[in-house]
Structures are given as C-alpha cells and as structure tokens.
Design a protein around this motif. Structure first.
Motif, PDB file in Angstrom:
ATOM      1  N   LEU A 138      -8.068  -9.975  10.611  1.00 28.68           N
ATOM      2  CA  LEU A 138      -8.941 -10.442   9.532  1.00 28.68           C
ATOM      3  C   LEU A 138      -9.412  -9.268   8.677  1.00 28.68           C
ATOM      4  CD1 LEU A 138     -10.454 -12.814   8.220  1.00 28.68           C
ATOM      5  CD2 LEU A 138     -12.333 -12.360   9.797  1.00 28.68           C
ATOM      6  N   GLU A 139      -9.777  -8.165   9.313  1.00 33.09           N
ATOM      7  CA  GLU A 139     -10.197  -6.972   8.562  1.00 33.09           C
ATOM      8  C   GLU A 139      -9.047  -6.415   7.739  1.00 33.09           C
ATOM      9  OE1 GLU A 139     -13.248  -5.791   8.150  1.00 33.09           O
ATOM     10  OE2 GLU A 139     -13.892  -7.520   9.324  1.00 33.09           O
ATOM     11  N   ILE A 140      -7.847  -6.415   8.285  1.00 32.06           N
ATOM     12  CA  ILE A 140      -6.679  -5.946   7.530  1.00 32.06           C
ATOM     13  C   ILE A 140      -6.442  -6.844   6.323  1.00 32.06           C
ATOM     14  CG2 ILE A 140      -4.159  -5.705   7.641  1.00 32.06           C
ATOM     15  CD1 ILE A 140      -4.518  -4.771  10.544  1.00 32.06           C
ATOM     16  N   MET A 141      -6.586  -8.164   6.500  1.00 25.32           N
ATOM     17  CA  MET A 141      -6.384  -9.107   5.401  1.00 25.32           C
ATOM     18  C   MET A 141      -7.411  -8.867   4.290  1.00 25.32           C
ATOM     19  SD  MET A 141      -6.437 -13.280   5.480  1.00 25.32           S
ATOM     20  CE  MET A 141      -8.171 -13.349   5.877  1.00 25.32           C
ATOM     21  N   LYS A 142      -8.681  -8.653   4.660  1.00 26.05           N
ATOM     22  CA  LYS A 142      -9.712  -8.396   3.657  1.00 26.05           C
ATOM     23  C   LYS A 142      -9.437  -7.089   2.908  1.00 26.05           C
ATOM     24  CE  LYS A 142     -13.507 -10.828   5.914  1.00 26.05           C
ATOM     25  NZ  LYS A 142     -14.793 -10.666   6.623  1.00 26.05           N
ATOM     26  N   MET A 143      -9.015  -6.065   3.641  1.00 25.78           N
ATOM     27  CA  MET A 143      -8.724  -4.782   3.024  1.00 25.78           C
ATOM     28  C   MET A 143      -7.562  -4.904   2.031  1.00 25.78           C
ATOM     29  SD  MET A 143      -7.512  -1.207   4.803  1.00 25.78           S
ATOM     30  CE  MET A 143      -5.942  -1.937   5.246  1.00 25.78           C
ATOM     31  N   LYS A 144      -6.531  -5.656   2.380  1.00 26.46           N
ATOM     32  CA  LYS A 144      -5.378  -5.837   1.486  1.00 26.46           C
ATOM     33  C   LYS A 144      -5.774  -6.595   0.218  1.00 26.46           C
ATOM     34  CE  LYS A 144      -1.648  -5.552   4.820  1.00 26.46           C
ATOM     35  NZ  LYS A 144      -0.491  -6.216   5.410  1.00 26.46           N
ATOM     36  N   LYS A 145      -6.626  -7.602   0.354  1.00 27.51           N
ATOM     37  CA  LYS A 145      -7.082  -8.337  -0.831  1.00 27.51           C
ATOM     38  C   LYS A 145      -7.888  -7.434  -1.749  1.00 27.51           C
ATOM     39  CE  LYS A 145      -7.184 -13.060   0.895  1.00 27.51           C
ATOM     40  NZ  LYS A 145      -8.017 -14.235   1.185  1.00 27.51           N
ATOM     41  N   LYS A 146      -8.751  -6.610  -1.162  1.00 22.75           N
ATOM     42  CA  LYS A 146      -9.575  -5.691  -1.947  1.00 22.75           C
ATOM     43  C   LYS A 146      -8.696  -4.667  -2.662  1.00 22.75           C
ATOM     44  CE  LYS A 146     -13.186  -2.233  -1.388  1.00 22.75           C
ATOM     45  NZ  LYS A 146     -13.973  -1.495  -0.400  1.00 22.75           N
ATOM     46  N   ASN A 147      -7.716  -4.089  -1.950  1.00 20.41           N
ATOM     47  CA  ASN A 147      -6.822  -3.105  -2.556  1.00 20.41           C
ATOM     48  C   ASN A 147      -5.971  -3.726  -3.664  1.00 20.41           C
ATOM     49  OD1 ASN A 147      -7.809  -1.134  -0.891  1.00 20.41           O
ATOM     50  ND2 ASN A 147      -6.126  -1.248   0.578  1.00 20.41           N
ATOM     51  N   ALA A 148      -5.515  -4.949  -3.475  1.00 23.47           N
ATOM     52  CA  ALA A 148      -4.726  -5.623  -4.510  1.00 23.47           C
ATOM     53  C   ALA A 148      -5.553  -5.839  -5.767  1.00 23.47           C
ATOM     54  CB  ALA A 148      -4.188  -6.956  -3.991  1.00 23.47           C
ATOM     55  N   LEU A 149      -6.825  -6.202  -5.601  1.00 20.79           N
ATOM     56  CA  LEU A 149      -7.710  -6.396  -6.756  1.00 20.79           C
ATOM     57  C   LEU A 149      -7.928  -5.074  -7.493  1.00 20.79           C
ATOM     58  CD1 LEU A 149      -9.507  -8.428  -8.272  1.00 20.79           C
ATOM     59  CD2 LEU A 149     -11.368  -7.715  -6.796  1.00 20.79           C
ATOM     60  N   LEU A 150      -8.120  -3.984  -6.749  1.00 19.20           N
ATOM     61  CA  LEU A 150      -8.307  -2.678  -7.376  1.00 19.20           C
ATOM     62  C   LEU A 150      -7.059  -2.238  -8.145  1.00 19.20           C
ATOM     63  CD1 LEU A 150     -10.218  -0.765  -4.561  1.00 19.20           C
ATOM     64  CD2 LEU A 150     -11.123  -1.553  -6.745  1.00 19.20           C
ATOM     65  N   ILE A 151      -5.895  -2.471  -7.585  1.00 22.01           N
ATOM     66  CA  ILE A 151      -4.643  -2.105  -8.266  1.00 22.01           C
ATOM     67  C   ILE A 151      -4.474  -2.916  -9.543  1.00 22.01           C
ATOM     68  CG2 ILE A 151      -2.121  -2.231  -8.069  1.00 22.01           C
ATOM     69  CD1 ILE A 151      -2.469  -1.441  -5.116  1.00 22.01           C
ATOM     70  N   GLU A 152      -4.768  -4.206  -9.501  1.00 18.50           N
ATOM     71  CA  GLU A 152      -4.662  -5.039 -10.704  1.00 18.50           C
ATOM     72  C   GLU A 152      -5.641  -4.585 -11.775  1.00 18.50           C
ATOM     73  OE1 GLU A 152      -5.066  -9.136  -9.648  1.00 18.50           O
ATOM     74  OE2 GLU A 152      -3.178  -9.178  -8.546  1.00 18.50           O
ATOM     75  N   GLN A 153      -6.848  -4.183 -11.354  1.00 17.50           N
ATOM     76  CA  GLN A 153      -7.825  -3.680 -12.321  1.00 17.50           C
ATOM     77  C   GLN A 153      -7.342  -2.379 -12.952  1.00 17.50           C
ATOM     78  OE1 GLN A 153     -11.474  -3.403 -10.105  1.00 17.50           O
ATOM     79  NE2 GLN A 153     -12.144  -5.462 -10.695  1.00 17.50           N
ATOM     80  N   GLU A 154      -6.788  -1.480 -12.142  1.00 14.85           N
ATOM     81  CA  GLU A 154      -6.282  -0.213 -12.668  1.00 14.85           C
ATOM     82  C   GLU A 154      -5.148  -0.441 -13.661  1.00 14.85           C
ATOM     83  OE1 GLU A 154      -5.174   2.121  -9.311  1.00 14.85           O
ATOM     84  OE2 GLU A 154      -7.254   2.449  -8.669  1.00 14.85           O
TER      85      GLU A 154
END
Length: 144
Positions: free
Chosen positions: A93-109
């Motif tokens: 679950l923590e890995i899934m949350k981290m991946k969602k957060k990183n994907a959002l940051l990459i899309e913002q960048e």
C-alpha cells in the motif's frame, strides 16, 4: 468375483458418510484495508475436494464493483497458496501511494516544461478548503 469393491458396499458407505456434518462456514483468512473479509474452506481429498473454497464478504453488500487488493485477488483465484500477511499488505500500500505521488509530480514537471498553466492547476492535488464568499463575515462583527 473380486473381493475389494462391491457396489452395494460403496453405496452403503456413501450413505453413512452423508450424515456426517460438513463444514459450511469458512475459516476467516484475513481482512484488507478496504474492510473486506476473506474466508476459506480447506481442501479435503477424502471427500473428493481437491481445491479449497475461497470467497470474500464485501464491506458494503450492495457495491458490486468492489476494488480488491492484488494480493487478495491472487489468493482468491488460487494463484498463491497462502493468504497475504498484514505486513505485506501495508508495504505494498505504501509503495502504491508513493508511485501515485511520483506520477503526479512527473506530470506536473512535464506541464511546467511545456508552459501549460491550466494543466498544472488541473494536476495539482485537490484542496479541501471551504469556499470563501464576500457577503459573509469572516469574524463576527467584521466584514473582511
């Protein structure tokens, strides 16, 4: 005549065995973070049951489009033998949350690199602030 098997003996033995109580309720195998409960009736080769029976009981009975964690779905379908542990579920679950957060940051960048401000606003995480209206008082007796 063969002495090992007789049809009448097999019928009589099956008839007597049919009065034995069978396990109808399953053993609780675990719960997931959505609140679903998972049950299992183990395999019993003596009764001709080669595979265990597995099912889940959803938290909301009327919701037919329940989301299941991948670990529990693999267990239900028989792709894994043992039920997932709590530690394994929490780690994934923590890995899934981290991946969602990183994907959002990459899309913002990527949106910032393109210079698309509307896309950046759309991708930013939602805020949970209350709406502010000019006609209402912020503090009692003050308009601003």
């Amino acid at each position: 005549m063969s002495e090992g098997r007789s049809i009448l003996g097999m019928i009589l033995r099956n008839f007597i065995l049919s009065f034995r109580p069978r396990q109808i309720r399953g053993n609780l195998a675990g719960k997931d973070y959505f609140g679903n409960k998972y049950y299992e009736i183990p395999a019993d080769p003596r009764q001709g049951k080669r595979k265990p029976s597995r099912w889940f009981e959803p938290l909301e009975k009327e919701a037919f489009d329940q989301e299941l964690p991948a670990e529990w779905e693999a267990w239900l379908r028989g792709r894994r033998q043992d039920a997932p542990t709590v530690e394994e579920l929490e780690k994934n679950l923590e890995i899934m949350k981290m991946k969602k957060k990183n994907a959002l940051l990459i899309e913002q960048e990527q949106a910032v690199a393109k210079g698309d401000t509307k896309e950046v606003e759309k991708l930013s995480p939602p805020t949970t602030e209350f709406p502010k209206y000019e006609e209402y008082e912020k503090y009692p007796g003050q308009k601003t």
